[in-house]
Write a protein that holds these residues in place. Sequence first.
Motif, PDB file in Angstrom:
ATOM      1  N   SER A 271      33.921   0.037  25.318  1.00 26.86           N
ATOM      2  CA  SER A 271      33.540  -1.334  24.956  1.00 26.86           C
ATOM      3  C   SER A 271      34.537  -2.339  25.513  1.00 26.86           C
ATOM      4  O   SER A 271      34.148  -3.404  26.011  1.00 26.86           O
TER       5      SER A 271
ATOM      6  N   HIS B   3      29.876  -4.719  12.096  1.00 28.93           N
ATOM      7  CA  HIS B   3      30.602  -4.634  13.367  1.00 28.93           C
ATOM      8  C   HIS B   3      31.128  -6.016  13.791  1.00 28.93           C
ATOM      9  O   HIS B   3      30.718  -6.557  14.824  1.00 28.93           O
TER      10      HIS B   3
ATOM     11  N   TYR C 178      32.550  -6.300  17.518  1.00 26.72           N
ATOM     12  CA  TYR C 178      31.545  -6.404  18.570  1.00 26.72           C
ATOM     13  C   TYR C 178      30.934  -7.807  18.606  1.00 26.72           C
ATOM     14  O   TYR C 178      30.679  -8.354  19.671  1.00 26.72           O
TER      15      TYR C 178
ATOM     16  N   LEU D  94      25.156  -6.505  25.778  1.00 30.64           N
ATOM     17  CA  LEU D  94      24.568  -6.545  24.444  1.00 30.64           C
ATOM     18  C   LEU D  94      23.950  -5.198  24.097  1.00 30.64           C
ATOM     19  O   LEU D  94      24.124  -4.684  22.978  1.00 30.64           O
ATOM     20  N   TRP D  95      23.206  -4.647  25.032  1.00 30.02           N
ATOM     21  CA  TRP D  95      22.585  -3.339  24.825  1.00 30.02           C
ATOM     22  C   TRP D  95      23.651  -2.270  24.620  1.00 30.02           C
ATOM     23  O   TRP D  95      23.536  -1.412  23.738  1.00 30.02           O
TER      24      TRP D  95
ATOM     25  N   TYR E 289      26.779  -2.600  23.501  1.00 27.99           N
ATOM     26  CA  TYR E 289      27.433  -2.723  22.195  1.00 27.99           C
ATOM     27  C   TYR E 289      26.514  -2.258  21.074  1.00 27.99           C
ATOM     28  O   TYR E 289      26.966  -1.678  20.079  1.00 27.99           O
ATOM     29  N   SER E 290      25.227  -2.491  21.229  1.00 23.12           N
ATOM     30  CA  SER E 290      24.277  -2.016  20.226  1.00 23.12           C
ATOM     31  C   SER E 290      24.285  -0.497  20.160  1.00 23.12           C
ATOM     32  O   SER E 290      24.318   0.096  19.072  1.00 23.12           O
ATOM     33  N   ARG E 291      24.267   0.162  21.334  1.00 23.36           N
ATOM     34  CA  ARG E 291      24.296   1.616  21.369  1.00 23.36           C
ATOM     35  C   ARG E 291      25.612   2.168  20.832  1.00 23.36           C
ATOM     36  O   ARG E 291      25.625   3.174  20.112  1.00 23.36           O
TER      37      ARG E 291
ATOM     38  N   SER F 244      27.534   0.779  18.629  1.00 21.34           N
ATOM     39  CA  SER F 244      27.571   0.581  17.172  1.00 21.34           C
ATOM     40  C   SER F 244      26.771   1.664  16.458  1.00 21.34           C
ATOM     41  O   SER F 244      27.177   2.147  15.394  1.00 21.34           O
ATOM     42  N   ILE F 245      25.646   2.049  17.028  1.00 19.46           N
ATOM     43  CA  ILE F 245      24.828   3.106  16.426  1.00 19.46           C
ATOM     44  C   ILE F 245      25.584   4.427  16.421  1.00 19.46           C
ATOM     45  O   ILE F 245      25.574   5.177  15.429  1.00 19.46           O
TER      46      ILE F 245
ATOM     47  N   ARG G 150      24.032  -5.292  10.308  1.00 20.19           N
ATOM     48  CA  ARG G 150      24.818  -4.751  11.420  1.00 20.19           C
ATOM     49  C   ARG G 150      25.568  -5.853  12.155  1.00 20.19           C
ATOM     50  O   ARG G 150      26.773  -5.745  12.393  1.00 20.19           O
ATOM     51  N   PHE G 151      24.889  -6.925  12.545  1.00 18.64           N
ATOM     52  CA  PHE G 151      25.514  -7.972  13.351  1.00 18.64           C
ATOM     53  C   PHE G 151      25.370  -9.380  12.781  1.00 18.64           C
ATOM     54  O   PHE G 151      26.242 -10.222  12.981  1.00 18.64           O
TER      55      PHE G 151
END
Length: 216
Positions: A39, A143, A146, A173-174, A176-178, A180-181, A204-205
Motif C-alpha cells: 500500500s 481503515h 487507507y 482505490l481498488w 486499497y479496497s482489496r 482492506s478485505i 469500512r471507509f
Amino acid sequence: MNSELPNYGLWGLVVLNSAIFIFFAFSFFKPQTKRDWRSFGAFSAFLVALFTEMYGFPLTIYFLSGWLQSQYPDVNWFAHDSGHLLEMLFGWQGSPHFGPFHLLSTVFIGGGFYLIAAGWRTLYAAQKAGKLATTGLYAYVRHPQYVGFVLIMFGFLLQWPTLLTLVMFPVLLWMYSRLSIGEEREAEKTFGEAWRHYANNTPRFFPRLRGLGRQV
C-alpha cells in the motif's frame, strides 16, 4: 497570471519533493507487513508520477496542448503555474497557489496526513496490547489510514491533475479496497466474535454521520 519561465526539467526538485513527502508519509504510516509495504509503495509511485509532471516533464500539458491552446489562447500553458489546471480552466485571475482548488487541496492533504498519523498511534497501541483497534479514529471507520492515503492523493489531484495520476487514482482505490478485505479476514481469524461485532457496527471507509460522537 503565469510565469514566463517554463520551470520544468528540474529533476532535483522531483527527487527532493518525492523524498520529502514519501518520508513524511513513512514516518506516520510505519509499514511493517508485506501488505503495508504494498500500500505504501503504490502511494509512493503516485507521488513520484505527480512530481515528475510537476517539476520534470509536463506530459499532460504536452498531450493536451493543442486543445488547451485553442480553447484558452491567452494562457501560456508551458509556464509552471499553468500546471494548476483547474484554476486555469475556471479562469482564476490571481496566483494559483491561492486559488480555491489549491487551498481545498491543502485541506485534503493535511487531513489525510492527520488520519494516517492518528490512526497509526491507535493501531500501534492496540497491537502492543494484543487487542483489536476500536478506539480513536477506529471507532468511526475500520481503515482510517487507507482513507488518509486516498484523501492525500485526491488533494494532489485537485492541486495538480495529470493524466497519469488520474488513471492511477481509481486503480489505487481498488487496490486499497482489496488490501482492506485481506486485513479484515486476518483480523477475523485472530479476534473472532470481537471482530465480527466491531465490523457489524463500524463502516469500512465512510463514517456514519449520526455516529460521529460515538466511541466503540
